[in-house]
Design a protein around this motif. Structure first.
Motif, mmCIF file in Angstrom:
data_model
loop_
_atom_site.group_PDB
_atom_site.id
_atom_site.type_symbol
_atom_site.label_atom_id
_atom_site.label_comp_id
_atom_site.label_asym_id
_atom_site.label_seq_id
_atom_site.Cartn_x
_atom_site.Cartn_y
_atom_site.Cartn_z
ATOM 1 N N ASP A 127 5.000 2.688 -14.483
ATOM 2 C CA ASP A 127 4.909 3.579 -13.324
ATOM 3 C C ASP A 127 3.737 4.542 -13.450
ATOM 4 N N ALA A 128 3.401 4.948 -14.683
ATOM 5 C CA ALA A 128 2.232 5.809 -14.875
ATOM 6 C C ALA A 128 0.948 5.042 -14.556
ATOM 7 N N ARG A 129 0.873 3.802 -14.963
ATOM 8 C CA ARG A 129 -0.299 2.974 -14.665
ATOM 9 C C ARG A 129 -0.413 2.747 -13.152
ATOM 10 N N SER A 168 -12.001 -0.279 -10.887
ATOM 11 C CA SER A 168 -11.161 0.454 -11.834
ATOM 12 C C SER A 168 -9.694 0.095 -11.651
ATOM 13 N N VAL A 169 -9.292 -0.122 -10.406
ATOM 14 C CA VAL A 169 -7.906 -0.517 -10.141
ATOM 15 C C VAL A 169 -7.601 -1.851 -10.805
ATOM 16 N N LEU A 170 -8.517 -2.815 -10.622
ATOM 17 C CA LEU A 170 -8.291 -4.139 -11.201
ATOM 18 C C LEU A 170 -8.305 -4.085 -12.725
ATOM 19 N N LEU A 227 -4.964 -2.752 -13.908
ATOM 20 C CA LEU A 227 -3.837 -3.677 -13.700
ATOM 21 C C LEU A 227 -4.108 -5.063 -14.257
ATOM 22 N N SER A 228 -5.093 -5.169 -15.121
ATOM 23 C CA SER A 228 -5.471 -6.500 -15.621
ATOM 24 C C SER A 228 -4.362 -7.139 -16.452
ATOM 25 N N GLY A 229 -3.517 -6.336 -17.057
ATOM 26 C CA GLY A 229 -2.426 -6.888 -17.862
ATOM 27 C C GLY A 229 -1.128 -7.014 -17.099
ATOM 28 N N LEU A 246 1.345 -6.299 -8.068
ATOM 29 C CA LEU A 246 0.678 -7.335 -7.266
ATOM 30 C C LEU A 246 0.214 -6.773 -5.925
ATOM 31 N N LYS A 247 1.004 -5.881 -5.361
ATOM 32 C CA LYS A 247 0.630 -5.265 -4.082
ATOM 33 C C LYS A 247 -0.672 -4.474 -4.224
ATOM 34 N N LEU A 248 -0.771 -3.676 -5.292
ATOM 35 C CA LEU A 248 -1.995 -2.887 -5.498
ATOM 36 C C LEU A 248 -3.184 -3.791 -5.787
ATOM 37 N N GLN A 249 -2.962 -4.861 -6.588
ATOM 38 C CA GLN A 249 -4.059 -5.798 -6.858
ATOM 39 C C GLN A 249 -4.533 -6.464 -5.574
ATOM 40 N N ALA A 250 -3.615 -6.822 -4.706
ATOM 41 C CA ALA A 250 -3.988 -7.467 -3.451
ATOM 42 C C ALA A 250 -4.851 -6.549 -2.602
ATOM 43 N N ILE A 251 -4.479 -5.268 -2.553
ATOM 44 C CA ILE A 251 -5.280 -4.317 -1.764
ATOM 45 C C ILE A 251 -6.680 -4.202 -2.353
#
Length: 1410
Positions: free
Chosen positions: A1329-1331, A1346-1348, A1351-1353, A1366-1371
């Motif tokens: 949740d912090a990430r 930076s977002v990707l 969330l790379s892991g 996955l939602k944040l990666q999609a955006i």
């Protein structure tokens, strides 16, 4: 030139003086002047040899041989060199070269000397092949033979007078030389031929056998043509040549390419063999080849003179014993020479002589691979009527004949016909007509090659007889009779069979006349009693077929038949039929004795066997039926059709001739519960009679009882198709459907029968049981209303059975009691009037008084003004079970079942009537009933389990004993192990409980009670995570356990209350509890605990209206229960339910209803300071205040709030929660005065309880909303100053980080917000949740890379947090790689389809990709 000569002379003289250095120098000087000087090279090579320079010496010699290829000098030196160097192969090669040179120079002596050296070398140091090669150099085909032949004859008196004595002897006295060569070759070939010939023949491109041994025949011919060869040597050589030719003949492949060669060798072999036979030379192989090659259809067709000569020459040979035994057995005289008058006639055996049959068997064992031996034995078995062994030997003989023809290339048509004749005859008469199809093919082959073959004609005629083609059979028998008019064996038998065919064609006069003539002939012949008896019996059969007026005449012929042969079984059968049907008076006893005698004599007497079996079946003597049927089956060949060693499956090729015997075996095995043999028997019977509907029904019944229900259904449907009006078949189909769990079809089948047979008791009982089992199945699957209808129908059908047949009341009352007991588990009834009507019918059949229940259970009554409760229904079930006992039963099993049912029902009544004064007495009665059941049937594990359940709470020792006894009876039952494990758990023996429950899981992994027990054990051991997983698994099993559903839901709700996850995840985790509670409340709609918990779950999920309705039902149930028991615990539950209902009404904006419920709760709370009471009072007062506040009564609201604070007393936790809620309410008034008051309340609360995180967060939130940095700092300063671990302990939800982030974002200071998020992630990098929070801030800053990177892991993220990631990666991807963005968000939607934000993100991604 003089220089060269002088130097050569000097070198030669030096060599003579052994002055090798001088010789070497002189030869070298010559070669310097004349390099190609032959003599100089030879001298130099010799000196180098003597000086030890071997390599140069060899090179010099070899150079010299090239300078003058015709001069042997250099080769002589080279030969000497190799001999001294012991290089034997090169020494041998040099000798070969010298022989060639001497041959060209016509120097016979030197050539012979070189040959002698070579032979000596090969004898001492060579192999056998090398010696053969050396010796063969003096054979006529050798190139040196002509030269060496010029040597004079050897001087025998002075062997030392010549250096070539050995060669001279080998040339002029060559016979020993030839014999030595042949001996060497034969010994070598014997060692290598077996492995080499086969190996080379199977190797591609290898030399054929003619290459391997081509020299031996020529050597044999030389010996045979040699003038000095003696007669003995000539005969032994002929024998060797014959064996060689025979082996060579066998080695040549029998193909078109090698046919000429094979024919040539066969001709040579025949010439050798004929010579041996003509001269009567005692070579057994030659005679055997001669006899084996004779083409005769029978052994008797061989030349008797030749056979006699063979026996005379080889009296101790097994073949001689075989042939002599055959001719003796067949009573055929043997001629020993050309004088036909001198005949060795067969003589009668004395006691000391061996029987010819035994002689033949012993001789055959010594030569089983001989075609003659197989023919002799096969013909012997045919004569002995041993058809099974005749078939085996004939088949073996045909295989040997094929091998013989392949080896020799000789085609023996007559021998093959002879074997096929034996085989066909045996197949015709071996358990006819099972082997007739195969026999007919053989007969056709025989007659196509030999149209007048008597055995073939007779065989075809017998086959036609068996097929009922009497005209065609009569023609063939008449033809044989024409061929053999005076023959007293086949001829007279053909005449008899022809007469039998005429009678079958109703040409009785001609047939009877023919039989009379045959009988007249047979009476004068010795040892023909059986044939006479058969003819007389057949005459009797003719008269029997003429009608009743000829039966006495037939009887006289049957008696005459037995007089001719007292062991003729068919006559006994016919006599038995006469005594059973035509005698005056009828004599069944004598008929039975005749049938028994016939069957004892010949098990093929099927009619006698059938009548015997029918008699035994009427007497219910199934063992004798089985004996007769099985012996009849053996009489027709059994499973293997009379051929020993045949597989059972192969027997399916043969149709049984006595299908009734197989049916009888099937019925007996079905009666004995041996279902696989019964199935096999019915299958075989149906192959013979496929339209027998009854056999199909029995086959279906056997399949059903063997557990093969699909096969049973197919068989029974076939039977029903053959006989649509067979209600028994329909009944069995219904029973099979019942066993398969297809209750609907089973009920339909039973009801269809009752349309035409409404009073069929067995069908009524099965229908009632089907309804009962259907109800149980529906109940376990959660279809409670359907189950209620099925149980009611079961009761109705049971009452109908009682009315239709009082004799079956025990079974009917069992069904009725079970159905009522199942209905007693229902808290209420959907169709109460129907249930009440059925129960009223039951009460009408029950007696008014019951001795077993007197003083315990009140008599069952149903009053219209009384509600139909489960306890009332259970009382009726108890009464029904008790009445069943009073009916009595002679069967101990049935009696034990009745006592067990009463005990179980009474135990349930005692548990549900725990407040009743008679409950304790009822428990004692329960134990008494179960004990009584065990006395009747102590081997029933179910009764022991019931006794253990009855003692579960009251007597652990007895319960343990009962469970252990049940396990001793059946240790594979999971329910027993589970009950024992729960008993151990109840008494805190966790280790034994765990082992028992684990055993139950192993035996039945789908048994839910075992999983629930294991979960409770895990809970007791503190393993809550494992316990939760086990409960989760248990609620997914079928059938479900309501208690497990409730426990799972309770644990899920507790985890939800204390969950640290976000609200959405917590609600998703609560969904399984919602569905499980819905199922639980459907099965137990009057359980206040389940309804209350279900309402709380609905409230958490936002289903407020449903939750309110459930709580209203809960309150009503608790109120009714309190009126009955006045239990303070029920009162407390009632208060809590009202409080919860008030809270939900408040959320539904029913403020007036909420206020009333809170008032009700306050009115029920006692005046004490118990923590739970304080919490409930504070909640009720605060709720009342909120209700008043929402109704606009601010004064009443504040009064209630103040009262709530006062009710909290000194409890800091409770006071803090009330303070926070009061401050939030005052903040909601949205006036400056109240907002300041709310801040003051929170500051006061924080000062009193600095660790009240809720108050701190609330105050900080107020500061964020008002942009009051000082207030935020004042609220969070002390918390931020704490060490990280202590702060995290006080703030498990990390709300402080969230508030700070939101505060900085509200101040438009994104940099500080990111810094706070980065610090939180740095402190706990494992928190997803912090990430996620930091990634969301980066998205707002449009830092997609930076977002990707953050969330790379995500692939390692838990499944619960993965959709958000996955939602944040999609955006982030949607602003670049749109295809990847679409894949990511689709995966998120798939993982969490109820998450609205995922669908919104999918819409965003799709909109950007357009």
């Amino acid at each position: 030139m003089s220089f060269v000569k002088s130097k050569l002379k000097l070198s030669r003289d030096a060599l003579a003086k052994k002055d090798y250095s001088t010789a070497c120098d002189a030869a070298t000087q010559v070669l310097e002047y004349e390099p190609e000087n032959y003599n100089a090279n030879v001298f130099l090579a010799l000196t180098l040899l003597e000086l030890g320079q071997y390599e140069k010496s060899e090179q010099t010699y070899l150079r010299a041989t090239t300078l003058n290829r015709e001069n042997p000098l250099a080769w002589q030196g080279l030969s000497k060199f190799y001999e001294r160097r012991e290089d034997w192969e090169k020494f041998a090669n040099s000798l070969h070269r010298l022989m060639e040179l001497y041959s060209s120079l016509n120097d016979a002596v030197k050539c012979a000397e070189s040959w002698q050296k070579l032979v000596d070398l090969r004898r001492e140091r060579g192999t056998r092949l090398q010696l053969i090669e050396a010796l063969s150099l003096l054979l006529p085909q050798s190139p040196i033979h002509a030269l060496v032949s010029n040597l004079p004859s050897p001087n025998v008196t002075d062997p030392q007078s010549s250096t070539t004595q050995i060669a001279q002897t080998a040339i002029h006295h060559s016979l020993p030389h030839l014999e030595e060569i042949i001996t060497l070759i034969e010994s070598h070939e014997e060692e290598t031929m077996k492995k080499e010939v086969e190996k080379r023949r199977t190797r591609l491109g290898a030399a054929g056998p003619e290459v391997l041994r081509k020299e031996l025949p020529d050597l044999y011919d030389e010996i045979l043509n040699h003038p000095n060869t003696s007669d003995d040597l000539r005969r032994s050589t002929d024998a060797k040549l014959l064996r060689y030719k025979e082996r060579y003949l066998h080695a040549i492949p029998d193909t078109s390419e090698c046919s000429l060669e094979k024919s040539k060798v066969l001709k040579d072999v025949d010439e050798l063999v004929e010579g041996v036979v003509i001269l009567q030379i005692p070579d057994e192989l030659a005679w055997s080849i001669f006899l084996e090659g004779k083409d005769s259809e029978t052994v008797a067709g061989y030349d008797h003179r030749i056979v006699g000569q063979f026996i005379h020459l080889f009296p101790s040979s097994p073949a001689s014993s075989l042939l002599k035994g055959y001719f003796t057995y067949m009573n055929i005289p043997i001629l020993e020479d050309d004088n036909e008058d001198e005949v060795e006639a067969p003589q009668k055996l004395t006691e000391a002589e061996e029987d010819p049959f035994d002689t033949i068997l012993n001789a055959y064992a010594a030569q089983p691979n001989s075609t003659i031996a197989n023919r002799v034995l096969a013909e012997l078995y045919i004569a002995e009527l041993d058809y099974e062994n005749a078939i085996k030997v004939a088949e073996s003989g045909l295989e040997l004949l094929s091998k013989f023809e392949n080896n020799t290339g000789r085609r023996l048509r007559g021998v093959r016909i002879g074997y096929k004749t034996i085989l066909a005859t045996s197949l015709v008469h071996l358990f006819p007509p099972k082997h007739h199809p195969r026999a007919l093919r053989l007969v056709d082959e025989i007659l196509s090659q030999s149209p007048d073959n008597v055995a073939g004609l007779m065989g075809r005629a017998y086959i036609l007889q068996a097929a009922g083609k009497w005209d065609d059979a009569a023609v063939l028998f008449a033809r044989v009779d024409e061929f053999l008019p005076d023959d007293l064996n086949d001829g007279i038998r053909a005449r008899e069979e022809n007469a039998w065919c005429l009678c079958q064609l109703q040409r009785l006069d001609a047939g009877i006349a023919a039989f009379q003539n045959i009988v007249d002939v047979l009476k004068d012949l010795p040892d023909r009693g059986e044939d006479t008896a058969r003819c007389l019996w057949r005459l009797g059969k003719f008269y029997w077929e003429m009608g009743a007026f000829k039966r006495d005449e037939a009887y006289r012929f049957f008696i005459s038949s037995l007089k001719a042969n007292s062991s003729y079984a068919p006559a006994f059968t016919s006599l038995g039929i006469y005594y059973a049907e035509s005698a005056t008076p009828l004599d069944p006893n004598r008929a039975s004795k005749c049938f028994q005698k016939a069957f004892e004599l010949d098990p093929r007497e099927a009619e006698a066997a059938r009548r015997l079996a029918e008699g035994f079946a009427e007497d219910r003597d199934w063992d004798l039926v089985d004996v007769v049927a099985r012996r009849t089956i053996e009489g027709e060949g059994g499973l293997n059709a009379g051929i020993e060693g045949a597989s059972v499956s192969a027997s399916l090729r043969y149709l049984p001739t006595n299908a009734w015997a197989w049916k009888a075996v099937g019925v007996v095995e079905l009666h004995r519960r041996n279902y696989p043999p019964a199935i096999q028997a019915f299958q075989i019977a149906l192959r013979a009679e496929p339209e027998d509907a009854l056999s199909w029904v029995r086959l279906g019944e056997a399949y059903s009882k063997a557990g093969r229900h699909v096969a049973a259904t197919k068989a029974l449907e076939r039977a029903l198709g053959l006989n649509p009006h067979d209600w028994i078949c329909s009944y069995v189909i219904g029973d099979v459907k019942h066993q398969m769990g297809n209750f609907k079809d089973a009920i339909g089948a039973f009801e269809s029968i009752l349309v035409d047979r409404p009073s069929e008791v067995g069908v009524l009982v099965s229908l009632g049981q089907a309804y009962l089992d259907q109800g149980r199945s529906e109940s376990s699957e959660g279809f409670q209303n359907r189950a209620e209808q099925s149980f009611t129908m079961s009761i109705t059908v049971g009452l109908r059975t009682i009315r239709e047949s009082p004799g079956f009341r025990g079974v009917a009352w069992k069904i009725v009691g079970d159905a009522i007991y199942a209905l007693s588990g229902r808290p209420s009834y959907t169709e109460e009037s129907t249930v009440r009507e059925a129960l009223a019918g039951v009460i009408g059949h029950l007696p008014s008084e019951n001795d077993h229940l007197s003083g315990l259970v009140p008599p069952p009554t149903l009053l219209d003004d009384q509600p139909l409760t489960r306890l009332k229904v259970l009382e009726i079930a108890v009464a029904a079970y008790s009445y069943r006992i009073s009916l009595g039963s002679s069967e101990t099993t049935t009696s034990g079942s009745a006592w067990f049912d009463l005990g179980i029902a009474l135990h349930s009544w005692a548990v549900k009537s725990s407040n009743n004064a008679n409950a304790l007495q009822a428990q004692a009665k329960v134990v008494s009933c179960l004990t009584h059941a065990l006395r009747e049937d102590p081997g029933n594990d179910l009764y022991w389990m019931g006794l253990g359940d009855a003692h579960f709470l009251s007597n652990a020792k007895n319960a343990q004993h009962a469970y252990i006894k049940a396990l001793e009876i059946d240790s594979k039952k999971a329910s027993t192990w589970a009950s024992f494990g729960l008993l151990c758990l109840y008494h805190n023996d966790l280790e034994l409980a765990n082992e028992s429950l684990y055993r139950a899981q192993t035996l039945d992994p789908d048994y839910a009670v075992a999983w629930i027990g294991q979960a409770l054990v895990a809970t007791a051991n503190g393993h809550d995570t494992e316990a939760t997983a086990m409960f989760e698994h248990a609620v997914g099993l079928t059938p479900t356990v309501p208690e497990g559903d409730l426990e799972f839901a309770s644990r899920s709700f507790k985890r939800h209350r204390w969950s640290r996850y976000d609200a959405q995840h917590s609600l998703d985790a609560l969904l399984p509890a919602f569905f499980v509670l819905d199922r639980y409340c459907g099965r137990r709609p009057d359980d206040a605990t389940g309804l209350h918990l279900f309402a709380l779950v609905c409230e958490s999920l936002g289903h407020l209206q449903t939750g309110a309705g459930l709580l209203a039902r809960t309150i009503a149930i608790l109120e009714a229960a309190y009126e009955v028991s006045e239990d303070p615990t029920v009162e407390r539950h009632f208060t809590i339910a009202n409080s919860n209902l008030a809270r939900i009404r408040l959320a539904l904006q029913d403020f007036q209803g909420a206020a009333q419920s809170f008032e009700s709760a306050l009115g029920l709370l006692p005046e004490n300071e118990e923590p739970e009471t304080m919490v409930l009072r504070a909640q009720a007062l605060f709720g009342s205040g909120l209700a008043s506040f929402m109704q606009g009564d601010l004064e009443a609201a504040l009064a209630n709030f103040e009262a709530a604070l006062e009710s909290a007393g000194e409890d800091k936790t409770l006071r803090g929660q009330v303070t926070v809620l009061l401050a939030q309410t005052m903040w909601a008034i949205q006036t400056d005065e109240f907002r300041e008051s709310s801040k003051a309340l929170l500051l006061e609360c924080i000062s009193a309880d600095p660790e009240n995180l809720t108050a701190i967060n609330t105050l900080a939130g107020m500061g964020v909303l008002t942009d009051d940095e000082g207030l935020v700092d004042a609220a969070l300063s002390e918390l931020l100053a704490l060490p990280l671990e202590q702060r995290h302990e006080l703030d498990p939800g990390r709300n402080v980080d969230y508030l700070l982030t939101q505060y900085h974002l509200g101040q438009h200071d994104a940099k500080k917000a990111v810094a706070v998020a980065q610090g939180a992630l740095f402190a706990e990098p494992s928190r997803s949740d912090a990430r996620t929070a930091l990634a969301m801030l980066m998205l707002q800053e449009e830092k997609y890379d930076s977002v990707l990177a953050l969330l790379s892991g995500s692939d390692e993220t838990s499944i619960d947090d993965l959709p958000v990631t996955l939602k944040l990666q999609a955006i982030a991807y949607s602003f670049g790689d749109k295809a990847t963005a679409l894949r990511k968000i689709q995966r998120a939607v798939m993982l969490s389809p109820s998450n609205m934000q995922c669908w919104q993100t999918l819409a965003l991604v799709r909109s950007q990709s357009v």
